[in-house]
Enzyme design. Structure first.
Site, PDB file in Angstrom:
ATOM      1  N   THR A  30       1.045  23.199  85.595  1.00  0.00           N
ATOM      2  CA  THR A  30       0.501  22.009  84.921  1.00  0.00           C
ATOM      3  C   THR A  30      -0.902  21.719  85.441  1.00  0.00           C
ATOM      4  O   THR A  30      -1.161  21.891  86.641  1.00  0.00           O
ATOM      5  CB  THR A  30       1.426  20.805  85.195  1.00  0.00           C
ATOM      6  OG1 THR A  30       2.706  21.081  84.623  1.00  0.00           O
ATOM      7  CG2 THR A  30       0.882  19.515  84.579  1.00  0.00           C
ATOM      8  N   GLY A  31      -1.768  21.265  84.549  1.00  0.00           N
ATOM      9  CA  GLY A  31      -3.137  20.927  84.950  1.00  0.00           C
ATOM     10  C   GLY A  31      -4.129  21.676  84.087  1.00  0.00           C
ATOM     11  O   GLY A  31      -3.752  22.513  83.260  1.00  0.00           O
ATOM     12  N   THR A  33      -6.375  23.982  84.868  1.00  0.00           N
ATOM     13  CA  THR A  33      -6.484  25.427  85.121  1.00  0.00           C
ATOM     14  C   THR A  33      -5.245  26.139  84.575  1.00  0.00           C
ATOM     15  O   THR A  33      -5.355  27.212  83.953  1.00  0.00           O
ATOM     16  CB  THR A  33      -6.675  25.717  86.622  1.00  0.00           C
ATOM     17  OG1 THR A  33      -7.515  24.723  87.192  1.00  0.00           O
ATOM     18  CG2 THR A  33      -7.291  27.084  86.838  1.00  0.00           C
ATOM     19  N   GLY A  86      -1.797  25.725  89.081  1.00  0.00           N
ATOM     20  CA  GLY A  86      -3.009  25.276  89.760  1.00  0.00           C
ATOM     21  C   GLY A  86      -2.663  24.600  91.074  1.00  0.00           C
ATOM     22  O   GLY A  86      -1.505  24.548  91.489  1.00  0.00           O
ATOM     23  N   ALA A  87      -3.684  24.074  91.723  1.00  0.00           N
ATOM     24  CA  ALA A  87      -3.471  23.344  92.988  1.00  0.00           C
ATOM     25  C   ALA A  87      -4.653  22.407  93.198  1.00  0.00           C
ATOM     26  O   ALA A  87      -5.723  22.594  92.625  1.00  0.00           O
ATOM     27  CB  ALA A  87      -3.357  24.318  94.151  1.00  0.00           C
ATOM     28  N   ASP A  88      -4.430  21.413  94.024  1.00  0.00           N
ATOM     29  CA  ASP A  88      -5.506  20.480  94.382  1.00  0.00           C
ATOM     30  C   ASP A  88      -6.215  20.924  95.651  1.00  0.00           C
ATOM     31  O   ASP A  88      -7.415  20.695  95.801  1.00  0.00           O
ATOM     32  CB  ASP A  88      -4.930  19.072  94.520  1.00  0.00           C
ATOM     33  CG  ASP A  88      -4.250  18.659  93.222  1.00  0.00           C
ATOM     34  OD1 ASP A  88      -4.950  18.627  92.198  1.00  0.00           O
ATOM     35  OD2 ASP A  88      -3.031  18.445  93.226  1.00  0.00           O
ATOM     36  N   GLY A 100      -0.036  18.070  92.782  1.00  0.00           N
ATOM     37  CA  GLY A 100       0.549  16.839  92.261  1.00  0.00           C
ATOM     38  C   GLY A 100      -0.433  15.759  91.873  1.00  0.00           C
ATOM     39  O   GLY A 100      -0.013  14.702  91.421  1.00  0.00           O
ATOM     40  N   GLU A 108       7.076  20.945  89.372  1.00  0.00           N
ATOM     41  CA  GLU A 108       6.326  22.133  89.807  1.00  0.00           C
ATOM     42  C   GLU A 108       7.002  22.778  91.015  1.00  0.00           C
ATOM     43  O   GLU A 108       7.072  24.005  91.116  1.00  0.00           O
ATOM     44  CB  GLU A 108       4.891  21.745  90.168  1.00  0.00           C
ATOM     45  CG  GLU A 108       4.051  21.418  88.949  1.00  0.00           C
ATOM     46  CD  GLU A 108       2.686  20.852  89.290  1.00  0.00           C
ATOM     47  OE1 GLU A 108       1.764  21.060  88.498  1.00  0.00           O
ATOM     48  OE2 GLU A 108       2.531  20.211  90.345  1.00  0.00           O
ATOM     49  N   LYS A 126     -11.531  24.227  95.756  1.00  0.00           N
ATOM     50  CA  LYS A 126     -10.197  23.802  96.200  1.00  0.00           C
ATOM     51  C   LYS A 126      -9.826  24.397  97.564  1.00  0.00           C
ATOM     52  O   LYS A 126      -8.809  24.009  98.152  1.00  0.00           O
ATOM     53  CB  LYS A 126      -9.140  24.241  95.165  1.00  0.00           C
ATOM     54  CG  LYS A 126      -9.391  23.774  93.731  1.00  0.00           C
ATOM     55  CD  LYS A 126      -8.887  22.380  93.508  1.00  0.00           C
ATOM     56  CE  LYS A 126      -9.017  21.878  92.080  1.00  0.00           C
ATOM     57  NZ  LYS A 126      -8.106  22.421  91.128  1.00  0.00           N
TER      58      LYS A 126
HETATM   59  C1  5RP Z   1      -0.405  18.908  88.668  1.00  0.00           C
HETATM   60  C2  5RP Z   1      -0.994  19.790  89.697  1.00  0.00           C
HETATM   61  C3  5RP Z   1      -2.175  20.614  89.286  1.00  0.00           C
HETATM   62  O1  5RP Z   1      -1.849  21.950  89.436  1.00  0.00           O
HETATM   63  C4  5RP Z   1      -3.336  20.285  90.132  1.00  0.00           C
HETATM   64  O2  5RP Z   1      -3.561  18.867  90.016  1.00  0.00           O
HETATM   65  C5  5RP Z   1      -4.589  21.043  89.733  1.00  0.00           C
HETATM   66  O3  5RP Z   1      -5.036  20.626  88.474  1.00  0.00           O
HETATM   67  P1  5RP Z   1      -6.396  21.152  87.849  1.00  0.00           P
HETATM   68  O4  5RP Z   1      -6.218  22.597  87.562  1.00  0.00           O
HETATM   69  O5  5RP Z   1      -6.560  20.314  86.600  1.00  0.00           O
HETATM   70  O6  5RP Z   1      -7.485  20.883  88.853  1.00  0.00           O
HETATM   71  O7  5RP Z   1      -0.557  19.902  90.810  1.00  0.00           O
HETATM   72  O8  5RP Z   1       0.649  18.135  89.200  1.00  0.00           O
END
Ligand code: 5RP
Length: 230
Positions: A30-31, A33, A86-88, A100, A108, A126
């Site tokens: 989700t997100g 990316t 994806g990840a933050d 998240g 996830e 990131k």
């Molecule tokens: C959603 C997530 C996403 O993977 C994370 O926030 C990265 O999002 P983006 O690719 O939009 O930067 O953990 O719960």
């Protein structure tokens, strides 16, 4: 998002979608990316690739279905071959993650935990030396009694803020829960922090993903760099 950032996400999403093999059960992250990966996977499916997607959010499931990707469930597919998400934050070396900020962390993590392999897609912004450097750790909690969980998270050393939606109300996850964003600062012991957070009654999961990712594809101006978990 500027055009360059979008282009990096599109490139890394396309590279990750190439990892999907015919017949695989694929966890769909989700997100923004992960959306790019889903779009590229949709193109491959339209060209004849067969796979079944297990989405980690309502949003990702709707996107994938609209592109013609078959959507499965845990009832029929309790094991997933490969999850791409994806990840933050991505910790250099370990590939431990904070996830998240998009609000889907519990689903996830359920999808990641059911997966043989998890590939993370991210841009180089990131990458961090220690999780918590730039982002809070989202923690998904029961909406009943969340204040008690917030107090205990504070006692672990976090500055705790309940996540709000655009209208200013409390944010509600796909599962009907709340998110507490917990700013710990740089975390030296991610596994210990994950265990301590999870031990609090009312906590469903934290956004600390420790030992889950096997590979990270990280996009930067020079191209895509592959990092394997050390
Ligand atoms: C959603 C997530 C996403 O993977 C994370 O926030 C990265 O999002 P983006 O690719 O939009 O930067 O953990 O719960």
């Amino acid at each position: 998002m500027d055009d360059r950032a979008s282009e990096l996400k599109r490139r890394v999403g396309a590279a990750a979608a190439e990892l999907v093999e015919d017949g695989m059960v694929v966890g769909l992250g989700t997100g923004s990316t992960a959306d790019c990966m889903i779009d590229s996977l949709g193109v491959r499916v339209q060209a004849g690739l067969r796979c079944i997607g297990i989405p980690s959010s309502v949003r990702s499931g709707e996107r994938a279905r609209a592109l013609g990707i078959e959507i499965g469930s845990f009832a029929s597919h309790p094991e997933i071959d490969l999850t791409i998400d994806g990840a933050d934050e991505v910790e250099r070396g370990t590939l431990n993650l904070v996830k998240g900020l998009g609000g889907a962390l519990l689903r996830e993590k359920i999808v990641a935990a059911a997966s043989r392999r998890m590939v993370v897609v991210a841009d180089q912004g990131k990458l961090v030396d220690r999780l918590g450097e730039h982002t809070p750790v989202p923690v998904e909690v029961s909406s009943f009694g969340w204040e008690a969980a917030a107090l205990r998270l504070g006692r672990l050393g976090a500055r705790v803020s309940p996540r709000r939606d655009r209208q200013g109300g409390l944010f509600v996850t796909d599962g009907g829960n709340m998110i507490l964003d917990c700013a710990f600062g740089p975390i030296e012991d991610a596994a210990g922090a994950e265990a301590a957070i999870r031990a609090i009654v009312g906590v469903f999961e934290s956004g600390l993903f420790v030992g889950r990712a096997t590979l990270a594809l990280v996009a930067g101006p020079g191209g895509i760099v592959r990092y394997e978990a050390g």
